[in-house]
Write a protein that holds these residues in place. Structure first.
Motif, PDB file in Angstrom:
ATOM      1  N   GLN A 183       0.829  -1.205   0.000  1.00 38.92           N
ATOM      2  CA  GLN A 183       0.000   0.000   0.000  1.00 38.92           C
ATOM      3  C   GLN A 183       0.869   1.263   0.000  1.00 38.92           C
ATOM      4  OE1 GLN A 183      -2.890  -0.222   3.176  1.00 38.92           O
ATOM      5  NE2 GLN A 183      -3.618  -2.217   2.499  1.00 38.92           N
ATOM      6  N   ILE A 184       1.951   1.235   0.747  1.00 32.89           N
ATOM      7  CA  ILE A 184       2.854   2.383   0.772  1.00 32.89           C
ATOM      8  C   ILE A 184       3.503   2.571  -0.596  1.00 32.89           C
ATOM      9  CG2 ILE A 184       5.047   3.220   1.725  1.00 32.89           C
ATOM     10  CD1 ILE A 184       4.133   1.985   4.425  1.00 32.89           C
ATOM     11  N   LYS A 185       3.947   1.465  -1.226  1.00 31.68           N
ATOM     12  CA  LYS A 185       4.540   1.553  -2.570  1.00 31.68           C
ATOM     13  C   LYS A 185       3.549   2.164  -3.549  1.00 31.68           C
ATOM     14  CE  LYS A 185       7.523  -2.506  -2.182  1.00 31.68           C
ATOM     15  NZ  LYS A 185       7.671  -3.904  -2.594  1.00 31.68           N
ATOM     16  N   GLN A 186       2.290   1.736  -3.481  1.00 33.32           N
ATOM     17  CA  GLN A 186       1.273   2.280  -4.383  1.00 33.32           C
ATOM     18  C   GLN A 186       1.052   3.762  -4.112  1.00 33.32           C
ATOM     19  OE1 GLN A 186      -0.084   0.645  -7.079  1.00 33.32           O
ATOM     20  NE2 GLN A 186      -0.718   2.721  -7.549  1.00 33.32           N
ATOM     21  N   SER A 187       1.032   4.139  -2.846  1.00 35.08           N
ATOM     22  CA  SER A 187       0.873   5.552  -2.502  1.00 35.08           C
ATOM     23  C   SER A 187       2.047   6.374  -3.026  1.00 35.08           C
ATOM     24  CB  SER A 187       0.769   5.730  -0.984  1.00 35.08           C
ATOM     25  OG  SER A 187      -0.436   5.194  -0.507  1.00 35.08           O
ATOM     26  N   ILE A 188       3.250   5.827  -2.917  1.00 34.84           N
ATOM     27  CA  ILE A 188       4.432   6.519  -3.438  1.00 34.84           C
ATOM     28  C   ILE A 188       4.318   6.694  -4.943  1.00 34.84           C
ATOM     29  CG2 ILE A 188       6.916   6.255  -3.861  1.00 34.84           C
ATOM     30  CD1 ILE A 188       7.095   4.974  -1.040  1.00 34.84           C
ATOM     31  N   LYS A 189       3.892   5.641  -5.657  1.00 39.49           N
ATOM     32  CA  LYS A 189       3.719   5.743  -7.115  1.00 39.49           C
ATOM     33  C   LYS A 189       2.697   6.825  -7.455  1.00 39.49           C
ATOM     34  CE  LYS A 189       4.863   1.004  -8.386  1.00 39.49           C
ATOM     35  NZ  LYS A 189       4.319  -0.278  -8.868  1.00 39.49           N
ATOM     36  N   ARG A 199       1.566  12.316  -9.360  1.00 37.94           N
ATOM     37  CA  ARG A 199       1.019  13.660  -9.133  1.00 37.94           C
ATOM     38  C   ARG A 199       2.120  14.705  -9.172  1.00 37.94           C
ATOM     39  NH1 ARG A 199      -2.053  14.533  -4.026  1.00 37.94           N
ATOM     40  NH2 ARG A 199      -2.435  16.520  -5.026  1.00 37.94           N
ATOM     41  N   LEU A 200       3.277  14.386  -8.580  1.00 37.73           N
ATOM     42  CA  LEU A 200       4.408  15.318  -8.580  1.00 37.73           C
ATOM     43  C   LEU A 200       4.846  15.620 -10.016  1.00 37.73           C
ATOM     44  CD1 LEU A 200       6.647  16.923  -7.157  1.00 37.73           C
ATOM     45  CD2 LEU A 200       7.971  14.786  -7.044  1.00 37.73           C
TER      46      LEU A 200
END
Length: 166
Positions: free
Chosen positions: A59-65, A70-71
């Motif tokens: 979930q963290i990896k997906q959030s980072i992606k 977005r960035l």
């Protein structure tokens, strides 16, 4: 609370202690079964905790992606508006715009070097970048095919056992 490591030690110690002694098989089986049950329960709990950690990591990896995407969009939009502003100020001949929050100004263009034909550029201005990556799987196959388990360059050793939790 007893750890999995401690239960494993107790299991091995009990097995070692009972081996070689004149203890009836039923007592050995009961003792080992009790320790094995305790070990299985603890192992299941550790496995469940592992799966939770893996899920959290995914979930963290997906959030980072998602955040990186977005960035990139935000940076691309910012670059677009900066270029939009620069080109319109240049087109209209406006060199400076000021307001209480910030100041916008055009600088003189800097000189840049465009390469037309890189083969005609003198060697002194070329930098050679070399990287080396070893094909470990290919090397291992070659060593097996040629009967080597060890050379002065590499050795084939036993790795860690695999663990699957589904």
């Amino acid at each position: 609370m007893t750890t999995l490591y401690e239960i494993s030690d107790q299991y091995n110690s009990a097995l070692e202690e009972m081996t070689g002694q004149e203890i009836d098989q039923q007592t050995i089986d009961d003792t080992m079964e009790g320790l094995e049950g305790e070990l299985n329960v603890k192992a299941k709990n550790v496995g469940a905790y592992y799966l939770n950690l893996v899920s959290d990591g995914d979930q963290i990896k997906q959030s980072i992606k998602n955040m990186q995407s977005r960035l990139k969009q935000i940076e691309s939009k910012a670059d677009y508006f900066k270029e939009y502003l620069r080109s319109n100020m240049e087109r209209t001949g406006i060199k400076k715009i000021e307001c209480p929050q910030f100041k916008i100004s055009l600088r003189k263009p800097s000189l840049v070097c465009n390469i037309i034909n890189d083969e005609l550029v003198p060697k002194q201005f070329k930098e050679k970048i070399v990287t080396t990556k070893i094909d470990k799987a290919g090397l291992k196959k070659w060593m097996f095919d040629n009967g080597f388990t060890s050379t002065s360059a590499a050795e084939i050793v036993c790795g860690k056992s695999g663990l699957t939790i589904k």
